[in-house]
Design a protein around this motif. Structure first.
Motif, PDB file in Angstrom:
ATOM      1  N   LEU A  79     -33.637   9.053  12.217  1.00 26.40           N
ATOM      2  CA  LEU A  79     -32.682  10.170  12.296  1.00 26.40           C
ATOM      3  C   LEU A  79     -31.243   9.660  12.292  1.00 26.40           C
ATOM      4  O   LEU A  79     -30.364  10.225  11.632  1.00 26.40           O
ATOM      5  CB  LEU A  79     -32.951  10.982  13.560  1.00 26.40           C
ATOM      6  CG  LEU A  79     -32.080  12.234  13.766  1.00 26.40           C
ATOM      7  CD1 LEU A  79     -32.284  13.199  12.595  1.00 26.40           C
ATOM      8  CD2 LEU A  79     -32.437  12.913  15.074  1.00 26.40           C
ATOM      9  N   VAL A  80     -30.991   8.544  13.008  1.00 31.62           N
ATOM     10  CA  VAL A  80     -29.623   7.976  13.039  1.00 31.62           C
ATOM     11  C   VAL A  80     -29.221   7.469  11.658  1.00 31.62           C
ATOM     12  O   VAL A  80     -28.105   7.679  11.185  1.00 31.62           O
ATOM     13  CB  VAL A  80     -29.546   6.858  14.087  1.00 31.62           C
ATOM     14  CG1 VAL A  80     -28.215   6.121  13.981  1.00 31.62           C
ATOM     15  CG2 VAL A  80     -29.681   7.441  15.491  1.00 31.62           C
ATOM     16  N   ASP A  82     -30.406   8.459   8.716  1.00 32.44           N
ATOM     17  CA  ASP A  82     -30.187   9.607   7.819  1.00 32.44           C
ATOM     18  C   ASP A  82     -28.849  10.278   8.097  1.00 32.44           C
ATOM     19  O   ASP A  82     -28.117  10.664   7.177  1.00 32.44           O
ATOM     20  CB  ASP A  82     -31.330  10.615   7.973  1.00 32.44           C
ATOM     21  CG  ASP A  82     -32.665  10.042   7.497  1.00 32.44           C
ATOM     22  OD1 ASP A  82     -33.706  10.605   7.871  1.00 32.44           O
ATOM     23  OD2 ASP A  82     -32.652   9.033   6.734  1.00 32.44           O
ATOM     24  N   GLY A  83     -28.507  10.432   9.384  1.00 34.33           N
ATOM     25  CA  GLY A  83     -27.226  11.066   9.717  1.00 34.33           C
ATOM     26  C   GLY A  83     -26.040  10.225   9.272  1.00 34.33           C
ATOM     27  O   GLY A  83     -25.044  10.739   8.761  1.00 34.33           O
ATOM     28  N   THR A  84     -26.167   8.893   9.445  1.00 32.10           N
ATOM     29  CA  THR A  84     -25.071   8.007   8.993  1.00 32.10           C
ATOM     30  C   THR A  84     -24.877   8.096   7.488  1.00 32.10           C
ATOM     31  O   THR A  84     -23.754   8.145   6.982  1.00 32.10           O
ATOM     32  CB  THR A  84     -25.382   6.568   9.405  1.00 32.10           C
ATOM     33  OG1 THR A  84     -25.583   6.521  10.823  1.00 32.10           O
ATOM     34  CG2 THR A  84     -24.230   5.647   9.023  1.00 32.10           C
ATOM     35  N   VAL A  87     -23.116  11.357   6.590  1.00 36.06           N
ATOM     36  CA  VAL A  87     -21.675  11.380   6.880  1.00 36.06           C
ATOM     37  C   VAL A  87     -20.903  10.509   5.904  1.00 36.06           C
ATOM     38  O   VAL A  87     -19.825  10.871   5.421  1.00 36.06           O
ATOM     39  CB  VAL A  87     -21.438  10.932   8.338  1.00 36.06           C
ATOM     40  CG1 VAL A  87     -19.948  10.788   8.613  1.00 36.06           C
ATOM     41  CG2 VAL A  87     -22.051  11.946   9.301  1.00 36.06           C
ATOM     42  N   ARG A 199     -20.389  17.981   9.662  1.00 37.28           N
ATOM     43  CA  ARG A 199     -21.618  17.181   9.621  1.00 37.28           C
ATOM     44  C   ARG A 199     -21.753  16.294  10.861  1.00 37.28           C
ATOM     45  O   ARG A 199     -22.856  16.087  11.374  1.00 37.28           O
ATOM     46  CB  ARG A 199     -21.617  16.317   8.365  1.00 37.28           C
ATOM     47  CG  ARG A 199     -21.846  17.127   7.074  1.00 37.28           C
ATOM     48  CD  ARG A 199     -21.996  16.206   5.864  1.00 37.28           C
ATOM     49  NE  ARG A 199     -22.252  16.978   4.631  1.00 37.28           N
ATOM     50  CZ  ARG A 199     -22.435  16.429   3.443  1.00 37.28           C
ATOM     51  NH1 ARG A 199     -22.412  15.104   3.315  1.00 37.28           N
ATOM     52  NH2 ARG A 199     -22.667  17.170   2.378  1.00 37.28           N
ATOM     53  N   MET A 200     -20.635  15.762  11.338  1.00 35.12           N
ATOM     54  CA  MET A 200     -20.700  14.940  12.540  1.00 35.12           C
ATOM     55  C   MET A 200     -21.149  15.752  13.751  1.00 35.12           C
ATOM     56  O   MET A 200     -21.975  15.295  14.554  1.00 35.12           O
ATOM     57  CB  MET A 200     -19.332  14.316  12.796  1.00 35.12           C
ATOM     58  CG  MET A 200     -18.943  13.238  11.799  1.00 35.12           C
ATOM     59  SD  MET A 200     -17.258  12.683  12.070  1.00 35.12           S
ATOM     60  CE  MET A 200     -17.416  12.100  13.740  1.00 35.12           C
ATOM     61  N   GLU A 202     -22.943  18.497  13.684  1.00 34.88           N
ATOM     62  CA  GLU A 202     -24.362  18.808  13.504  1.00 34.88           C
ATOM     63  C   GLU A 202     -25.231  17.590  13.830  1.00 34.88           C
ATOM     64  O   GLU A 202     -26.297  17.717  14.444  1.00 34.88           O
ATOM     65  CB  GLU A 202     -24.608  19.255  12.066  1.00 34.88           C
ATOM     66  CG  GLU A 202     -23.990  20.608  11.719  1.00 34.88           C
ATOM     67  CD  GLU A 202     -24.191  20.978  10.260  1.00 34.88           C
ATOM     68  OE1 GLU A 202     -23.769  22.081   9.872  1.00 34.88           O
ATOM     69  OE2 GLU A 202     -24.783  20.176   9.527  1.00 34.88           O
ATOM     70  N   GLN A 203     -24.777  16.382  13.423  1.00 39.99           N
ATOM     71  CA  GLN A 203     -25.551  15.176  13.694  1.00 39.99           C
ATOM     72  C   GLN A 203     -25.621  14.907  15.195  1.00 39.99           C
ATOM     73  O   GLN A 203     -26.686  14.523  15.713  1.00 39.99           O
ATOM     74  CB  GLN A 203     -24.916  13.988  12.969  1.00 39.99           C
ATOM     75  CG  GLN A 203     -25.655  12.676  13.175  1.00 39.99           C
ATOM     76  CD  GLN A 203     -27.033  12.689  12.558  1.00 39.99           C
ATOM     77  OE1 GLN A 203     -27.356  13.602  11.813  1.00 39.99           O
ATOM     78  NE2 GLN A 203     -27.852  11.710  12.888  1.00 39.99           N
ATOM     79  N   SER A 206     -28.019  17.414  16.673  1.00 41.11           N
ATOM     80  CA  SER A 206     -29.397  17.072  16.313  1.00 41.11           C
ATOM     81  C   SER A 206     -29.891  15.867  17.099  1.00 41.11           C
ATOM     82  O   SER A 206     -31.027  15.849  17.584  1.00 41.11           O
ATOM     83  CB  SER A 206     -29.481  16.802  14.810  1.00 41.11           C
ATOM     84  OG  SER A 206     -30.783  16.381  14.449  1.00 41.11           O
ATOM     85  N   LEU A 207     -29.039  14.823  17.255  1.00 39.39           N
ATOM     86  CA  LEU A 207     -29.444  13.645  18.017  1.00 39.39           C
ATOM     87  C   LEU A 207     -29.685  13.982  19.490  1.00 39.39           C
ATOM     88  O   LEU A 207     -30.656  13.505  20.084  1.00 39.39           O
ATOM     89  CB  LEU A 207     -28.369  12.563  17.896  1.00 39.39           C
ATOM     90  CG  LEU A 207     -28.311  11.802  16.565  1.00 39.39           C
ATOM     91  CD1 LEU A 207     -27.133  10.857  16.559  1.00 39.39           C
ATOM     92  CD2 LEU A 207     -29.592  11.049  16.326  1.00 39.39           C
TER      93      LEU A 207
END
Length: 704
Positions: A79-80, A82-84, A87, A199-200, A202-203, A206-207
């Motif tokens: 998940l980390v 994918d989020g990176t 962004v 997006r940040m 949301e990330q 989500s985290l």
């Protein structure tokens, strides 16, 4: 019962446990822990005489909690990552666009340089040709041939100037295109920043949500493993009890010893699992704090970008000043050209046509510069709107954070009242939380002085006799205090008698224009000199002129104190000279300017850019103060008292925990001493002694 535990159907395809050769440090640590646990378990089973095959089965079957921790770590890492990637995609796209733009800009620059070089070469050749023909003109003595040579030279000079003007036009068109592209790039950059922040956020959400879910799953896995272990030990305990009932009294001590060993093992497992659970929980909380710090860093980066944009805005203002200087230089150039044109008119009467063409070209330049000035004002209004939008976004962001803090404080207050104090909780008035965005107080919309002058000079020109002082018959001006005809007459007198407020160069440039356009431009310059901006200032000027006329007429009253009766028809409905005498315009303007300056000095107005609106911030302090007072001081004092009581309660629990630990240690020492004493009494060496220690202990016991 064979003692084997059959794994559930869902665990048949479970991946292997952590490896010592893994690149992940946490996975290697987990593998070493499993190996140490397996060795301890094998030694324990070997000491108890259990089947060694159970040890192999235990090694092959990983614990449920370890598998859940590994799966949670893998899901969180994915998940980390994918989020990176999500962004950083925005930055990659922005870099690609910038590379493409630089490539295109380099191609255009090369084309411009090539075009300028070609034009310079061509112009130089033409100039050399014209210069050579001037040398030939000195050899001609016939007037007709000299006249033909002059016409030819004039055409070639005109062609050379036309080529230069064409190149200048193309470069100016390219400059305007670059200005438009710069505005689009600013807008795109603002959109990218907004998307990046979205997006940040949301990330992070989500985290946080995933961390909470995985922590709950790990807790459930530990609880399930603890229940299974308790159930397994309970079954073993029942089997051991059934065997012990069938054995003799001699094996009773051995069974009690095994029971104690089982209890110690259970306690060790509980302590070990509790420590591992605390370590995992601390690690997850640390990761959440690190992500929050990264979010704060990104917010700081956003603030830095905002300051850069403000710096760019200041650069644009500086460019505006440079454009103003350029405009002044163009005006001086126009003046020089007019002087040259007047000299040529005196010398050559035959070049009157050429003079008219140049005069028309200069008029076109003036209109073009005026259009550029209006375009610059439009850009300034656009940047002011962008600043207002940024202020709105920052306000909404702070307001959202404030609402979250208020809601969190209310939740804490409710929990304290309901769970800790057992009191009913009442929610305070939260009407201020329904607001979204900055507080808006709509001001009264006003027209500018130039707009009012344009409407008056053009709208009422067709019906000058239908407007009266009371406003009857005027449909275009229903709410104004004076009739359009009165305002028009005052403005015409002002325009005719206030020419000294304009430059002579501007008066010469306005001569070829129509009357209405000439009057509007004059009034615009006069309004700028007098600092008249809105329609209220124009109406104040008209009212001041009318009152000035009445004040001048008061000394004409009869000497016996009886004043003449005023006519029912206002004096300013006939001729402009009846409103105010032209000789009094300058004195009236001087008095009006002094009064207007004194009034504005008392009011201390804020200077604003054209097209911007001043926001009323009088209610902002009360709005933000309501959020800080959502928890009254009485409840805060209750919080302080409860905190003091909880600290005392925590101290009591800490002391009890220390006493329990000391008691357990003393019990363990007592058990070990009993075992040593029993071994000492049952030793064979006591039979070989003349006085065994057992007799001494019995004598001591009898005496006691």
């Amino acid at each position: 019962m064979s003692g084997r535990s059959t794994p559930p159907e869902g665990e048949e395809s479970t991946p292997p446990g952590p490896s010592l050769d893994s690149e992940d440090q946490q996975e290697r640590i987990q593998a070493r822990r499993l190996r140490i646990t397996a060795r301890i378990e094998a030694k324990r089973r070997e000491a108890l005489g259990e089947d060694p095959s159970l040890i192999t089965e235990h090694k092959e079957t990983p614990r449920r909690s370890y598998k859940q921790v590994d799966e949670s770590r893998q899901r969180l890492s994915k998940l980390v990552n994918d989020g990176t990637q999500l962004v950083t995609n925005i930055q990659v796209a922005a870099d690609a666009r910038e590379m493409q733009r630089r490539g295109e800009e380099e191609e255009l620059r090369k084309m411009r340089v090539e075009k300028i070089d070609n034009e310079a070469t061509t112009s130089y050749q033409k100039f050399e040709e014209i210069t050579k023909k001037w040398l030939l003109g000195e050899e001609k003595r016939i007037a007709e041939e000299l006249w033909g040579l002059l016409n030819s030279q004039q055409l070639q000079c005109g062609q050379l100037i036309e080529d230069k003007n064409g190149l200048i036009g193309e470069l100016q068109q390219e400059l305007r295109r670059k200005d438009d592209q710069y505005v689009k790039d600013l807008k795109k950059q603002s959109e990218d920043i907004s998307l990046l922040i979205e997006r940040m956020e949301e990330q992070v959400q989500s985290l946080s949500k995933t961390y909470r879910q995985e922590l709950l799953h790990i807790e459930k896995a530990f609880e399930q493993e603890r229940r299974d272990l308790l159930e397994k030990n309970r079954k073993k305990w029942e089997q051991s009890m059934q065997v012990r009932r069938d054995k003799e009294l001699e094996s009773l001590m051995e069974r009690m010893k095994k029971v104690e060993e089982y209890e110690q093992q259970l306690n060790q497992l509980r302590v070990q699992d509790g420590e591992e659970y605390n370590m995992i929980k601390i690690k997850l909380e640390t990761d959440v704090q690190i992500l929050q710090q990264q979010l704060q860093q990104m917010k700081a980066t956003y603030q830095l970008n905002q300051e850069k944009l403000e710096y760019n805005f200041q650069v644009l203002k500086k460019r505006d000043e440079e454009n103003t200087i350029t405009k002044s230089q163009q005006k001086r150039r126009i003046t020089r050209l007019q002087d040259v044109l007047n000299n040529l008119r005196i010398k050559l009467d035959k070049q009157i046509k050429q003079y008219k063409e140049e005069n028309q070209a200069l008029s076109d330049d003036f209109k073009r510069i005026a259009g550029q000035y209006k375009e610059l004002q439009k850009k300034m209004r656009h940047f002011a709107a962008v600043d207002a939008k940024k202020f709105h976004d920052i306000w909404v962001m702070n307001e959202e954070e404030m609402k979250q803090l208020v809601q969190k404080a209310l939740d804490v207050d409710r929990i304290i009242h309901e769970q800790q104090l057992g009191l009913p909780w009442e929610a305070p008035d939260l009407g201020f939380m329904d607001n979204v965005g900055p507080l808006v107080v709509k001001p009264k919309a006003q027209k500018t002085a130039s707009m009012l002058a344009q409407e008056v000079l053009r709208g009422s020109a067709g019906s000058p006799d239908t407007a009266t002082s009371s406003g009857q018959g005027s449909l275009d001006f229903p709410s104004q205090p004076f009739s359009p005809r009165t305002v028009k007459q005052i403005l015409e007198v002002l325009c005719d008698e206030s020419g000294f407020l304009m430059e002579n160069k501007l008066v010469q440039l306005l001569s070829p224009l129509e009357k209405d356009e000439r009057s509007l431009i004059r009034l615009d310059a006069i309004f700028g000199a007098l600092q008249i901006e809105v329609e209220d200032d124009v109406y104040k000027l008209v009212d001041f002129f009318l009152k000035y006329k009445q004040q001048q007429e008061r000394p004409l009253q009869d000497e016996d104190g009886e004043s003449q009766e005023a006519e029912t028809t206002p004096p300013y409905t006939s001729q402009p000279s009846d409103l105010i005498h032209p000789n009094d315009v300058v004195r009236a303007l001087r008095a009006f300017t002094m009064e207007l300056h004194q009034r504005r000095s008392r009011e201390k107005p804020h200077l604003r850019q054209p097209g911007t609106e001043e926001r009323d911030s009088s209610e902002d302090a009360a709005y933000w103060s309501a959020a800080t007072q959502v928890i009254p001081q009485s409840r805060l004092r209750v919080w302080d008292a409860l905190e003091s009581a909880m600290e005392k309660y925590y101290d009591v629990l800490t002391n009890r925990s220390q006493l329990i630990t000391e008691t357990s240690s003393l019990r363990q020492q007592n058990t070990e001493l009993r075992m040593l004493l029993h071994q000492y009494l049952n030793s064979k060496i006591n039979a070989e002694l003349e006085i065994p220690p057992t007799q001494i202990l019995q004598v001591d016991t009898s005496h006691a």
